[in-house]
Design an enzyme around this catalytic site. Structure first.
Site, PDB file in Angstrom:
ATOM      1  N   ASN A 122     -50.216 100.450  35.146  1.00 58.23           N
ATOM      2  CA  ASN A 122     -49.258 100.263  34.058  1.00 58.23           C
ATOM      3  C   ASN A 122     -49.480  98.888  33.439  1.00 58.23           C
ATOM      4  OD1 ASN A 122     -47.049  99.637  32.468  1.00 58.23           O
ATOM      5  ND2 ASN A 122     -45.510 100.116  34.001  1.00 58.23           N
ATOM      6  N   LEU A 155     -47.514  89.078  44.367  1.00 56.85           N
ATOM      7  CA  LEU A 155     -47.743  88.712  45.767  1.00 56.85           C
ATOM      8  C   LEU A 155     -46.900  89.552  46.726  1.00 56.85           C
ATOM      9  CD1 LEU A 155     -48.064  84.819  45.556  1.00 56.85           C
ATOM     10  CD2 LEU A 155     -49.890  86.492  45.872  1.00 56.85           C
ATOM     11  N   ASP A 157     -53.169  90.778  36.778  1.00 54.89           N
ATOM     12  CA  ASP A 157     -52.192  91.805  37.147  1.00 54.89           C
ATOM     13  C   ASP A 157     -52.542  92.389  38.515  1.00 54.89           C
ATOM     14  OD1 ASP A 157     -50.008  93.436  37.164  1.00 54.89           O
ATOM     15  OD2 ASP A 157     -50.641  94.717  35.505  1.00 54.89           O
TER      16      ASP A 157
END
Lengths: 310, 425
Positions: free
Chosen positions: B272, B55, B299
């Site tokens: 990643n 966030l 993610d």
């Protein structure tokens, strides 16, 4: 073609057409007045984020022979050192009137970023990006090989051996792609630590012995430059060790066929990867490569800026 | 007393029903005579729970805030998100996790449950105040250094022992830093061709194997973030068979996209762990179908434009995902995999709620808070880059995916209605 950022953008036919054009344009070199009006009024910017006097000069001469205006922009002496982004630099150059941007960049993919993102409408020509590609080098090598073997089409059946630091070499990658496109057989040789993962999937056989490779009688041996900062430590223990296994010395030179050719993208480290004897041998085509570099870059600039042929 | 009635919904098990909601609580599921909103053709599922959301607040508000991120979550059918700890300051103390908890409470678009960092400042050298964060108002039970790996085995072992005291879980970002120094993309022929430093699969698999054994030895609970390789799936399968208390997550992008995207050098595909091969993506899909993968975690990693509008190597890792995760899973699990919406609901709602210890989430039942996502399974849409997130680094743009979220209710309040984000009081 609008851009040239990778050999992948070329078909076999378009690669041969480029080589044909370069062959024709190379005759300008032999004239008293070494100039054609083809790109009069066009502006070519050499945008170099990495030093390379030879490549820059070659592009500069190529553009000037076609009557383009040339600006050299080097990153060290510019706003880039103040943190300007690639996008802003390119847009600034285009606002100044650039029709083509010849870019050399230490990061793989930077030319593609310029060409693909609609940041600019100028043509983008890759003059070497990171360890990705150096397409005009591969084209000038192919033109040289064509001339030496007397071909006016492709390189089918030609056996080419590339020796040295394949891992970091953009020259090797572009050559591998173009030579495969043109039908040549490629073998690469070098220390295991400098052979990148999966390279055989890109169309190469791997050799771990220079002698074994020479015994297969390659038509061309391309020696890659070894960068001195990589001569010690991570990749191999010393430059002596490197030279002992991977230099084109007099013994290995004697194994080379009478009508084989020796190529080197320059600048050469005499005594490291290539002996003076080999560099000065009649089979060495290093200076012919340099001349062909101008012709190939003329053909690429013309192809990108004339908007005609694909 | 407020009342909402959702008429003619399909439940996950395929039966039709009306859902009555009173004061934010589901009061009846069955046949209702009350007036209500016609939901014919829509599937009613427990609101989705994302165990893996960035966030960005506090610290990186140019990329996302708790408010914008939870709006994006609501638009994607989520009613709870677990907020990763790599903020600035890092969520490594009670103060920071309580701040994030309160921001989530104020947003009203979804529950926000902070994740605490495993190590102080994500530096990997000293444990955070794990117990303190658990005892705080935020009641943190999940801890992660996500973004970086807890690579020190001794520290990882200590962390597992620490969370065991209160039944918590460590969510590991499995990436051996020694094997990935400067890595840019999946390693193989393509990374060689593109001249980008490779990111070997073993960097992920070796850490998962080590941590599975640590979880076994400590008797503690381990969650593996974003699995990406066929080998990692094999390791998790082995660990589960051995009875180790391990759960695993896959992201929408690793299920949907492969390293081929990197050919464009467009940093929107830089993430990643990296996008892998087609074989890896197929192995992940198989693992979703056979249950080796327990949950879908987005993610969701928003980044402002300037962090993506540059050379590949200078760009930030990460992509957004909250608004399209359900469509990706529908494509993988239902359209291609032929599995049920009940299974979908486990992957998106009930299992993530259980892993994260969220008691009022992941279930659609009488007496429970009305956290509900209503999905139109028959629509098809081309994904646009328009978003409620503050960032547009969306790798799914241009893809045509099935399904859309029509309504989302959080505690009985519409956060999304007829596809429109609502203005909340």
């Amino acid at each position: 073609m609008k851009h040239l950022t990778s050999i992948r953008e070329l078909s076999k036919a378009s690669a041969i057409a480029l080589l044909d054009n370069a062959q024709q344009l190379s005759q300008v070199n032999d004239r008293d007045v070494k100039k054609l009006p083809a790109l009069r009024g066009k502006t070519v910017v050499n945008l170099f984020f990495e030093n390379s006097t030879r490549t820059r000069i070659s592009f500069e001469i190529a553009a000037k022979r076609l009557s383009a205006d040339v600006i050299n922009f080097s990153a060290e002496s510019s706003s880039v050192s103040k943190g300007e982004t690639l996008k802003d630099t390119a847009q600034t150059l285009e606002a100044l009137g650039a029709d083509a941007i010849v870019i050399r960049h230490p990061l793989s993919g930077a030319p593609k970023n310029l060409a693909a993102n609609n940041w600019i409408s100028a043509s983008v020509i890759n003059a070497g990006d990171g360890s990705h590609e150096h397409p005009t080098q591969a084209l000038l090598d192919a033109l040289t090989m064509r001339q030496v073997i007397g071909s006016t089409t492709d390189l089918s059946g030609l056996k080419v051996l590339i020796v040295g630091d394949i891992l970091h070499s953009r020259v090797a990658r572009s050559n591998l792609l173009l030579l495969n496109l043109l039908g040549a057989e490629v073998e690469i040789a070098g220390p295991n630590s400098l052979i990148p993962e999966g390279i055989e999937e890109l169309g190469a056989t791997i050799s771990n012995s220079f002698e074994n490779s020479l015994a297969k009688k390659p038509n061309a041996v391309m020696m890659l430059r070894v960068q001195k900062e990589r001569m010690q430590g991570e990749y191999f223990t010393s430059h002596q060790e490197y030279s002992r296994h991977w230099a084109l010395d007099s013994e290995r030179l004697s194994m080379l066929g009478a009508d084989s050719m020796i190529l080197h993208p320059g600048p050469m480290n005499r005594g490291f990867e290539i002996s003076s004897e080999a560099a000065d041998d009649p089979r060495s085509k290093v200076l012919q490569q340099v001349s062909n570099g101008v012709a190939v870059r003329m053909a690429v600039l013309y192809g990108c800026l004339s908007g005609g042929q694909s | 007393m407020s009342q909402v009635v959702l008429r003619n919904v399909l439940l996950a098990n395929g039966t039709g029903a009306d859902i009555e909601i009173e004061n934010g609580i589901v009061s009846a599921i069955g046949s209702s005579s009350a007036q209500g909103i016609d939901c014919s053709g829509l599937i009613a599922l427990p609101g989705f729970v994302d165990v893996h959301t960035h966030l960005r607040e506090p610290g990186f508000e140019a990329s996302e805030t708790v408010l914008s991120g939870t709006k994006s979550a609501a638009a994607g059918g989520y009613t709870a998100v677990l907020a990763m700890a790599n903020t600035y300051p890092v969520a490594d103390t009670s103060d920071v996790v309580e701040q994030i908890f309160d921001l989530g409470h104020d947003s009203g678009f979804s529950q926000v449950q902070p994740i605490g960092s495993v190590t102080k400042g994500l530096a990997g050298s000293e444990l955070s105040d794990i117990f303190g964060m658990n005892q705080s108002r935020a009641k943190v039970t999940m801890f992660s250094d996500d973004g970086v790996c807890v690579s020190d085995a001794d520290l990882m072992r200590d962390a597992l022992l620490e969370v065991k005291k209160f039944g918590g879980v460590i969510a590991q970002h499995a990436q051996d830093p020694n094997l990935t120094n400067g890595s840019q993309m999946n390693s193989g022929a393509l990374s060689t061709e593109l001249g980008l430093k490779g990111w070997p699969a073993i960097a992920e698999e070796s850490i998962i194997e080590r941590d599975a054994l640590l979880a076994e030895e400590t008797g503690s609970r381990l969650h593996i973030c974003h699995l990406t390789t066929a080998g990692a799936v094999e390791v998790v399968r082995w660990a589960k068979k051995r009875g180790i208390n391990i759960t695993a997550e896959a992201t929408p992008h690793h299920l949907m996209l492969t390293e081929e995207e990197v050919r464009s050098y467009d940093p929107v595909y830089k993430v990643n762990p990296p996008l892998r091969t087609k074989e890896d993506s197929l192995a992940l899909r198989a693992a979703v179908l056979d249950g080796t993968i327990d949950v879908i975690g987005t993610d969701h990693a928003p980044h402002s434009k300037e962090k993506k509008e540059c050379e590949w190597q200078n760009a930030a890792f990460g992509m957004v995902g909250l608004e399209h995760a359900a469509s990706v899973l529908q494509e993988v699990l239902i359209e291609e995999g032929g599995q049920s919406w009940e299974r979908f609901s486990q992957l998106m709602s009930s299992t993530p709620a259980r892993i994260a210890g969220l008691e009022n989430q992941g279930v659609l039942a009488v007496g429970q808070p009305a956290n509900i996502a209503l999905v139109d399974p028959n629509s098809k849409r081309e994904i646009s880059s328009e978003t409620h997130s503050k960032s547009t680094n969306n790798p799914f743009s241009g893809l045509v995916l099935p399904g859309s979220i029509v309504h989302t209710l959080y505690r009985g309040v519409f956060t999304l209605k007829d596809g429109q984000l609502q203005v909340l009081k």
